[in-house]
Design a protein around this motif. Structure first.
Motif, PDB file in Angstrom:
ATOM      1  N   GLN A  15       0.827  -1.205   0.000  1.00 15.04           N
ATOM      2  CA  GLN A  15       0.000   0.000   0.000  1.00 15.04           C
ATOM      3  C   GLN A  15       0.862   1.257   0.000  1.00 15.04           C
ATOM      4  O   GLN A  15       0.562   2.241  -0.685  1.00 15.04           O
ATOM      5  CB  GLN A  15      -0.924   0.011   1.229  1.00 15.04           C
ATOM      6  CG  GLN A  15      -1.984   1.089   1.203  1.00 15.04           C
ATOM      7  CD  GLN A  15      -2.992   0.899   0.088  1.00 15.04           C
ATOM      8  OE1 GLN A  15      -3.584  -0.169  -0.033  1.00 15.04           O
ATOM      9  NE2 GLN A  15      -3.177   1.913  -0.742  1.00 15.04           N
ATOM     10  N   VAL A  16       1.979   1.225   0.751  1.00 14.49           N
ATOM     11  CA  VAL A  16       2.915   2.355   0.749  1.00 14.49           C
ATOM     12  C   VAL A  16       3.435   2.591  -0.670  1.00 14.49           C
ATOM     13  O   VAL A  16       3.481   3.728  -1.153  1.00 14.49           O
ATOM     14  CB  VAL A  16       4.106   2.082   1.706  1.00 14.49           C
ATOM     15  CG1 VAL A  16       5.164   3.191   1.576  1.00 14.49           C
ATOM     16  CG2 VAL A  16       3.625   1.985   3.148  1.00 14.49           C
TER      17      VAL A  16
ATOM     18  N   GLU B 117       2.045   1.860  -3.519  1.00  9.35           N
ATOM     19  CA  GLU B 117       1.015   2.402  -4.395  1.00  9.35           C
ATOM     20  C   GLU B 117       0.698   3.866  -4.064  1.00  9.35           C
ATOM     21  O   GLU B 117       0.319   4.634  -4.950  1.00  9.35           O
ATOM     22  CB  GLU B 117      -0.256   1.546  -4.283  1.00  9.35           C
ATOM     23  CG  GLU B 117      -0.082   0.139  -4.843  1.00  9.35           C
ATOM     24  CD  GLU B 117      -1.321  -0.724  -4.662  1.00  9.35           C
ATOM     25  OE1 GLU B 117      -2.303  -0.225  -4.059  1.00  9.35           O
ATOM     26  OE2 GLU B 117      -1.305  -1.883  -5.103  1.00  9.35           O
ATOM     27  N   ASP B 118       0.882   4.260  -2.801  1.00  7.54           N
ATOM     28  CA  ASP B 118       0.509   5.603  -2.380  1.00  7.54           C
ATOM     29  C   ASP B 118       1.597   6.651  -2.639  1.00  7.54           C
ATOM     30  O   ASP B 118       1.279   7.820  -2.893  1.00  7.54           O
ATOM     31  CB  ASP B 118       0.157   5.611  -0.884  1.00  7.54           C
ATOM     32  CG  ASP B 118      -1.180   4.930  -0.596  1.00  7.54           C
ATOM     33  OD1 ASP B 118      -1.942   4.698  -1.557  1.00  7.54           O
ATOM     34  OD2 ASP B 118      -1.456   4.631   0.581  1.00  7.54           O
ATOM     35  N   VAL B 119       2.882   6.273  -2.547  1.00 10.98           N
ATOM     36  CA  VAL B 119       3.922   7.304  -2.578  1.00 10.98           C
ATOM     37  C   VAL B 119       4.953   7.142  -3.696  1.00 10.98           C
ATOM     38  O   VAL B 119       5.667   8.093  -4.008  1.00 10.98           O
ATOM     39  CB  VAL B 119       4.682   7.406  -1.232  1.00 10.98           C
ATOM     40  CG1 VAL B 119       3.737   7.670  -0.092  1.00 10.98           C
ATOM     41  CG2 VAL B 119       5.508   6.154  -0.961  1.00 10.98           C
TER      42      VAL B 119
ATOM     43  N   TYR C 122       4.977   9.164   5.548  1.00 12.27           N
ATOM     44  CA  TYR C 122       3.838   8.240   5.403  1.00 12.27           C
ATOM     45  C   TYR C 122       3.417   7.771   6.786  1.00 12.27           C
ATOM     46  O   TYR C 122       4.226   7.251   7.566  1.00 12.27           O
ATOM     47  CB  TYR C 122       4.224   7.047   4.532  1.00 12.27           C
ATOM     48  CG  TYR C 122       3.043   6.198   4.120  1.00 12.27           C
ATOM     49  CD1 TYR C 122       2.283   6.527   2.996  1.00 12.27           C
ATOM     50  CD2 TYR C 122       2.660   5.084   4.863  1.00 12.27           C
ATOM     51  CE1 TYR C 122       1.189   5.767   2.616  1.00 12.27           C
ATOM     52  CE2 TYR C 122       1.567   4.308   4.483  1.00 12.27           C
ATOM     53  CZ  TYR C 122       0.837   4.655   3.366  1.00 12.27           C
ATOM     54  OH  TYR C 122      -0.259   3.896   2.987  1.00 12.27           O
TER      55      TYR C 122
ATOM     56  N   LYS D  99      -6.032   2.581   7.606  1.00  5.94           N
ATOM     57  CA  LYS D  99      -5.278   2.522   6.361  1.00  5.94           C
ATOM     58  C   LYS D  99      -4.245   3.643   6.362  1.00  5.94           C
ATOM     59  O   LYS D  99      -4.546   4.769   6.740  1.00  5.94           O
ATOM     60  CB  LYS D  99      -6.230   2.676   5.166  1.00  5.94           C
ATOM     61  CG  LYS D  99      -5.573   2.576   3.798  1.00  5.94           C
ATOM     62  CD  LYS D  99      -6.646   2.651   2.702  1.00  5.94           C
ATOM     63  CE  LYS D  99      -6.040   2.588   1.308  1.00  5.94           C
ATOM     64  NZ  LYS D  99      -5.259   3.760   0.957  1.00  5.94           N
TER      65      LYS D  99
ATOM     66  N   PHE E 190      -1.565   6.531   5.102  1.00  8.11           N
ATOM     67  CA  PHE E 190      -1.756   7.633   4.157  1.00  8.11           C
ATOM     68  C   PHE E 190      -0.522   8.528   4.170  1.00  8.11           C
ATOM     69  O   PHE E 190       0.274   8.533   5.118  1.00  8.11           O
ATOM     70  CB  PHE E 190      -3.006   8.447   4.505  1.00  8.11           C
ATOM     71  CG  PHE E 190      -2.964   9.108   5.855  1.00  8.11           C
ATOM     72  CD1 PHE E 190      -2.508  10.409   6.009  1.00  8.11           C
ATOM     73  CD2 PHE E 190      -3.384   8.410   6.985  1.00  8.11           C
ATOM     74  CE1 PHE E 190      -2.471  11.016   7.248  1.00  8.11           C
ATOM     75  CE2 PHE E 190      -3.339   9.011   8.243  1.00  8.11           C
ATOM     76  CZ  PHE E 190      -2.884  10.310   8.372  1.00  8.11           C
ATOM     77  N   CYS E 191      -0.385   9.308   3.104  1.00  8.59           N
ATOM     78  CA  CYS E 191       0.741  10.226   2.950  1.00  8.59           C
ATOM     79  C   CYS E 191       0.390  11.569   3.602  1.00  8.59           C
ATOM     80  O   CYS E 191      -0.667  12.139   3.320  1.00  8.59           O
ATOM     81  CB  CYS E 191       1.052  10.410   1.462  1.00  8.59           C
ATOM     82  SG  CYS E 191       2.649  11.173   1.140  1.00  8.59           S
TER      83      CYS E 191
ATOM     84  N   ARG F 160      11.200   6.550  -3.209  1.00 10.25           N
ATOM     85  CA  ARG F 160       9.947   6.829  -3.910  1.00 10.25           C
ATOM     86  C   ARG F 160      10.083   6.592  -5.415  1.00 10.25           C
ATOM     87  O   ARG F 160       9.144   6.095  -6.054  1.00 10.25           O
ATOM     88  CB  ARG F 160       9.509   8.274  -3.670  1.00 10.25           C
ATOM     89  CG  ARG F 160       9.037   8.575  -2.259  1.00 10.25           C
ATOM     90  CD  ARG F 160       8.480   9.989  -2.191  1.00 10.25           C
ATOM     91  NE  ARG F 160       7.313  10.136  -3.039  1.00 10.25           N
ATOM     92  CZ  ARG F 160       6.924  11.290  -3.582  1.00 10.25           C
ATOM     93  NH1 ARG F 160       7.649  12.398  -3.395  1.00 10.25           N
ATOM     94  NH2 ARG F 160       5.852  11.343  -4.321  1.00 10.25           N
TER      95      ARG F 160
END
Length: 373
Positions: free
Chosen positions: A181-182, A184-186, A213, A223, A225-226, A251
Motif C-alpha cells: 500500500q505504501v 502504491e501511495d507514494v 507516510y 489505512k 496515508f501520505c 519513492r
C-alpha cells in the motif's frame, strides 16, 4: 446463458458477469495473526481488524456454475499439463456449460481493435504483479515471435521497498500488505533520475521529494496515508503517537527497477528496451504500426509518470521517422476484463467456446484446437 468473465492475475482477480460491473478482488486467501483459525477469501480482507502480517493461501471456492459460460484468462505459453488441469477443473469440477480460455493481452487487444477500427496492429504491455509481458497483435492474432517477458513486476517492487525500509528505518519484512500500500501511495516513476536523486539529497524544505507516510495502527488509523506536504516537520521529531516512515529517494528508485532491472542485479531488459526488442523480432514493414499503437495495462502502469517515461524512453530508442504513441487506458487494471466483456457479447463468441458436450466427446484436444493460447 450468463457469461462469467474472469481475468485472473497474480495479485487481483477481475471478475463479473458480462451484464454486470467488474469487481477487483485480491486473488488469494488470508489468515491473520489474530485469527489464524479463520480463513478470509478475496475481498473479505476488509473484515480483518488487523491486516498486518497476513498469511496468504491460494484459493478455490465451490459454486454452482452448471448453467454458466466462463471466459477465463491464463498466462502466455502455459504448460500443457496445466491447461489440461484447467479444463478438468472448469468442466468436471465446476461443471461450466461452456468455456473459453485466452490470454489477458488478447482481450486488451480485442477492446483496442473494437474501439479503433482502422488499426490493424497493436503492442500490449501488461505489467502486473509477477511479470511484465510485451505482446504484439496483428488483425486480432498474437505474434508469438515478438512476445517478450520480463521477470519484474509489482511483487518485486514491494519486496525491494520492504528491504530498503527495514534497512533504513523499521523492520517491515513481514508487512507485505502494508508496504504494498505504501508503494502504491507514494512511489512514482522519475522522468530524470539523476536530477531527482540530487533533490533527494537536499536538506529540509528544499527536498521536495521527501514525504512522510503515516502507518496504520489498525485501531484509530485503519489505512496508511501520505501526510500533506504543508504538515511535514523538517526539523526535530513529531510529538504525536503516529508511526511515520520518511521516504525520499526510494519513492522513485524502487519503480526504476521496471526500467533498469540491472540496478538490483537482475540481468534483464527494462520495459522500453523490451518493447523495442519485441518489435525488432517482427517484419520490418510492420514496425511503424506497432510503435504507434502501444497499450499499457496492469497495476504498475498506475504509478505516476509511468506512461510518460515509457514514451520518452521508447522515443529515444526508435528511428526518428517512426511515430510513437503510448496509450494508458482509463482503468488499466480492468482493461482486459472489459475486453472480455466485449468479446462475450460479440456474435462470434459462441463459435469460439467449447461446450461440455464437446469436451466429454473429444477431451483436451478440442480445447487445444479452439483456444488461441
Amino acid at each position: 446463458m450468463a457469461t462469467l468473465v474472469l481475468d485472473s492475475g497474480a495479485a487481483t482477480a477481475k471478475i463479473g458477469y458480462s451484464e454486470e460491473q467488474v469487481s477487483v478482488i485480491p486473488n488469494c486467501q488470508f489468515r491473520s495473526k489474530t485469527a489464524r483459525l479463520k480463513t478470509f477469501t478475496a475481498n473479505q480482507i476488509d473484515e480483518i481488524k488487523d491486516p498486518s502480517g497476513l498469511y496468504y493461501i491460494l484459493p478455490f471456492q465451490k459454486v454452482d456454475f452448471s448453467e454458466t459460460t466462463i471466459l477465463i484468462t491464463e498466462p502466455y505459453f502455459n504448460f500443457n499439463s496445466i491447461q489440461e488441469s484447467m479444463n478438468e477443473i472448469l468442466f468436471e469440477e465446476y461443471q461450466f456449460q461452456e468455456v473459453y480460455r485466452t490470454n489477458a493481452g488478447t482481450l486488451s487487444a480485442h477492446k483496442y481493435f473494437q474501439e479503433n477500427k482502422s488499426e490493424l496492429c497493436c503492442l500490449v504491455v501488461d505489467s502486473g504483479y509477477s511479470f511484465t509481458h510485451i505482446v504484439p497483435y496483428c488483425k486480432g492474432k498474437k505474434m508469438n515471435e515478438g512476445i517478450c517477458r520480463i521477470n519484474v513486476g509489482g511483487k518485486l517492487l514491494a519486496n525491494h521497498l520492504k528491504e530498503i525500509i527495514s534497512y533504513r528505518q523499521l523492520h517491515v519484512m513481514d508487512e507485505t500488505h502494508v508496504i504494498n500500500q505504501v508503494k502504491e501511495d507514494v512511489c512514482y516513476v522519475s522522468q530524470d533520475f539523476y536530477k531527482d536523486m540530487e533533490i533527494a539529497q537536499l536538506k529540509g524544505e528544499a527536498n521536495t521529494v521527501m514525504r512522510d507516510y503515516i502507518l496504520p495502527d489498525f485501531s484509530t488509523i485503519k489505512k496508511g496515508f501520505c501526510k500533506p506536504r504543508e504538515e511535514m516537520v523538517f526539523s526535530g521529531k513529531y510529538k504525536t503517537s503516529e508511526q511515520i516512515l520518511r521516504l525520499t529517494n526510494e519513492r522513485f528508485a524502487v519503480p526504476e527497477i521496471l526500467f533498469h532491472p540491472s540496478d538490483i542485479g537482475i540481468q534483464e531488459m527494462g520495459i522500453p528496451e523490451a518493447i523495442v526488442h519485441s518489435v525488432q523480432n517482427l517484419p520490418e514493414e510492420m514496425h511503424p504500426h506497432f510503435y504507434n499503437n502501444i497499450i499499457l495495462t496492469g497495476g504498475n502502469t498506475l504509478l505516476p509518470g509511468f506512461r510518460d517515461r515509457v514514451y520518452a524512453d521508447v522515443r529515444s530508442l526508435t528511428p526518428c521517422e517512426c511515430d510513437v504513441s503510448v496509450l494508458l487506458p482509463e482503468n488499466p487494471v480492468t482493461h482486459s476484463w472489459e475486453g472480455g466483456k466485449l468479446l462475450s457479447e460479440s456474435s462470434d463468441f459462441m463459435d469460439m467456446v467449447v461446450t461440455r458436450d464437446d469436451y466429454e466427446e473429444n477431451g483436451h484436444s478440442i480445447c487445444e484446437e479452439k483456444f488461441d493460447i
